[in-house]
Design a protein around this motif. Structure first.
Motif, PDB file in Angstrom:
ATOM      1  N   GLY A   1       0.812  -1.213   0.000  1.00 35.97           N
ATOM      2  CA  GLY A   1       0.000   0.000   0.000  1.00 35.97           C
ATOM      3  C   GLY A   1       0.842   1.258   0.000  1.00 35.97           C
ATOM      4  N   SER A   2       0.188   2.364   0.260  1.00 34.18           N
ATOM      5  CA  SER A   2       0.882   3.655   0.280  1.00 34.18           C
ATOM      6  C   SER A   2       1.840   3.728   1.467  1.00 34.18           C
ATOM      7  N   GLN A   3       3.071   4.136   1.199  1.00 32.44           N
ATOM      8  CA  GLN A   3       4.113   4.164   2.229  1.00 32.44           C
ATOM      9  C   GLN A   3       4.421   5.568   2.732  1.00 32.44           C
ATOM     10  N   TRP A   4       3.598   6.552   2.385  1.00 34.62           N
ATOM     11  CA  TRP A   4       3.939   7.925   2.778  1.00 34.62           C
ATOM     12  C   TRP A   4       3.878   8.101   4.297  1.00 34.62           C
ATOM     13  N   THR A   5       2.964   7.372   4.965  1.00 32.37           N
ATOM     14  CA  THR A   5       2.900   7.481   6.426  1.00 32.37           C
ATOM     15  C   THR A   5       4.159   6.900   7.069  1.00 32.37           C
TER      16      THR A   5
END
Length: 277
Positions: free
Chosen positions: A121-125
């Motif tokens: 998934g999105s890894q920005w966090t």
């Protein structure tokens, strides 16, 4: 995986939605080739695409029926965001241990099948959290180089936090001493701030101010025999009286007591009553 890079933007957004916590997808942990992976059941993914949370996502295909959801999930599966697996026995002695998973060569989507995630998934966090940790560590190491005003502010802030923690422990100790005294003087005892350690909000922890330490009443479970006895005793004998306007007849209806393994029987008894002169 290379197939995930070739996925259209709308399909990638669907995978991002399913991988996020807002989808409400029930995630389980399994063991695949000695590594722990997340997997889910196809029926849970269908429910996630039919949920109101998915309808609010922009730039994704619309889904209104379970057939449309299954078709879309088949497309996501074709780009190897998740793969169909076979679930085996638990890897450990405990029943809660991760179950062994094995990838099935024939890929398809079905509500009763299991699918293992191969997409994080999105890894920005994760990146944002890592950067924030580095900044905090550097700020702590460079504390001697801070301006005097900032160091003084941090000093007062830390003293205030320590004071609040000390006040909390002082209240806990004093309320315990007061409870022990009231148990001896005025049994059963009084608790000051009885909700102090309860799972409630900050304000609710100090409401009410005090409370008697009364034991909680336990609800007694009634057996079937007791309930039958109560029903039979409440019924008893019921009488229905009816008199005519001239007072000539007196009708009394008697309902007999319920006998075991027999149906209720009713009998009517008619008596002649003399008129008052």
């Amino acid at each position: 995986m290379e197939q995930q890079l070739k996925a259209p933007p709308d399909v990638k957004k669907v995978a991002d939605f399913l991988r996020s916590g807002g989808a409400g997808l029930k995630i389980r942990v399994g063991a695949l080739n000695g590594k722990r992976v997340d997997y889910f059941k196809g029926k849970s993914a269908i429910k996630a695409l039919l949920s109101p949370a998915y309808a609010k996502v922009k730039g994704v295909p619309k889904v209104t029926t379970e057939e449309e959801a299954a078709t879309l999930l088949q497309v996501v599966n074709a780009f190897a965001f998740y793969l169909r697996v076979q679930r085996g026995q638990a890897t450990g002695s405990s029943s809660s241990s991760p179950k062994a998973l094995q990838v099935i060569p024939e890929q398809m989507f079905g509500p009763k099948e299991y699918y293992a995630w191969f997409y994080e998934g999105s890894q920005w966090t994760t990146y944002a959290g890592g950067i924030l940790m580095v900044v905090i560590m550097l700020a702590g190491v460079m504390f001697p180089l801070w301006p005097p005003i900032m160091r003084l502010g941090v000093y007062y802030l830390s003293m205030g936090m320590l004071g609040l923690i000390g006040l909390f422990f002082a209240i806990a100790i004093l309320r315990l001493i007061f409870y022990v005294i009231t148990v001896v003087v005025a049994s059963p005892g009084i608790w000051v701030f009885p909700q102090l350690f309860a799972d409630v909000g900050f304000v609710e922890s100090f409401i009410p101010l005090w409370e008697w330490d009364l034991p909680k009443k336990k609800k007694s479970k009634k057996t079937k025999g007791d309930s039958k006895k109560e029903k039979s005793s409440s019924k008893g004998k019921s009488r229905v009286e009816a008199s005519t306007s001239n007072g000539g007849a007196f009708i009394e209806e008697v309902q007999e007591e319920e006998q075991p393994r027999q149906r209720k029987s009713r009998s009517a008894m008619i008596e002649e009553v003399e008129d008052d002169e």
